[in-house]
Write a protein that holds these residues in place. Structure first.
Motif: not given
Length: 344
Positions: A225, A228-229, A233-234
């Motif tokens: 998480a 991604k942050r 989000k990639r």
């Protein structure tokens, strides 16, 4: 001479500091007075016993070895007495097709000091001349011993296996480990953006000091998480994984489409699963990596000798206190390398 040996497998109490026969330099070998030897998780695994593996007892652990050449055997032409040196942790036959192609870590007879053969937890060690690498006078023995295995492993993972490119995003698991601290520095050296994980504020801060752009507490935060942050989000292009079962799923979930996960270990367990639907639809690559070639070792050590990559020494113990050194590594209290030194 004195050596720390195991006569059976078990906890750190099986390590015995005792008198041992002195080795001699045979043809093509040199005799090294060991000054420092760094610990690796491999030492813990061999000491405890590896299922399916047998070791001749008594056995001497220790893969990362630094010291002085005190004798040169017959046929040696390159190395001289008095040199301050490190030894290549990995040894090969030097004759098979893989060795001749420069892929000595794929040799069927590949062995590692302290694993396939006796290692450096001793005052004197005979080693093949080809394994000897001279070190600068300014480099302390403890720092020199902290470099070879982890920098070689991290270099091979990032450069040879993952084919790291400048500007890519890299997730490095367990920044407090030897491989972790080496991977952070190598990735930064080649202009990658680095996200590192560690446990606790002190280790997170040290990861940032080594060059990590972002640091994730793997005990309190969700690794995937947070990745991604940070990446919008990639996900990341490369994951340096060596923890194993405990982080495997989060490591995979942190990959960007087309990302590469490269692994060299399974410290927390080897039972890992891959959802093939994600593997093919996201076009991930899952790559194994083991040690590296002796040519790669010479190359990465040049960056160490020039001060562009810095070995991180956590704590130094006398060889006589090797049980305490193993206990510190086993409790995961270290940041960087735990080293044992012989008496001067």
């Amino acid at each position: 001479m004195k050596a720390a040996r195991i006569h059976r497998h078990g906890d750190p109490s099986v390590l015995v500091y005792e008198e041992a026969p002195e080795p001699k330099a045979g043809p093509g070998e040199v005799l090294v007075r060991v000054r420092a030897c760094a610990l690796n998780h491999l030492d813990l695994f061999v000491r405890a016993g590896i299922p399916g593996m047998t070791f001749a007892m008594p056995h001497v652990l220790g893969s990362d070895i630094a010291g002085e050449v005190v004798e040169v055997g017959q046929g040696c032409e390159r190395v001289r007495e008095g040199w301050r040196v490190v030894l290549s942790p990995g040894l090969s036959c030097r004759q098979c097709a893989q060795c001749l192609a420069g892929n000595d870590n794929l040799c069927r007879k590949y062995a590692v000091f302290g694993y396939g053969i006796d290692g450096g937890n001793t005052e004197l060690l005979a080693a093949p001349e080809y394994s000897v690498i001279r070190i600068p006078d300014a480099l302390a023995f403890a720092e020199a011993a902290a470099a070879p295995l982890v920098f070689l492993t991290a270099w091979h993972m990032l450069m040879a296996r993952a084919n790291l490119q400048p500007g890519e995003d890299v997730l490095v698991l367990a920044a407090s480990s030897g491989v972790g601290m080496a991977a952070i520095q190598i990735a930064r050296l080649f202009q990658a953006r680095v996200i590192a994980t560690a446990g606790g504020d002190a280790k997170l801060e040290r990861a940032r000091a080594l060059g990590a752009d972002y640091a994730i507490d793997h005990y309190r935060q969700d690794i995937a998480a947070e990745v991604k942050r940070i990446t919008g989000k990639r996900g990341v292009d490369v994951v340096v994984e060596h923890v194993g079962h405990a982080t495997w799923q989060k490591s995979l979930a942190s990959l960007a489409p087309g990302g590469r996960l490269v692994t060299c270990g399974a410290t927390t367990g080897f039972d890992a699963a891959v959802d093939l639907r994600y593997l093919f639809s996201k076009q991930w690559s899952v790559l194994g990596s083991f040690m590296g070639t002796i040519g790669e070792l010479h190359r990465v050590l040049q960056f160490v000798f020039e001060g562009k990559l810095k070995p991180v020494v956590d704590r130094v113990y006398p060889l006589a206190e090797i049980q305490a050194a193993h206990e510190r590594l086993e409790r995961r209290e270290q940041f960087g390398k735990v080293v044992v030194e012989t008496e001067s």
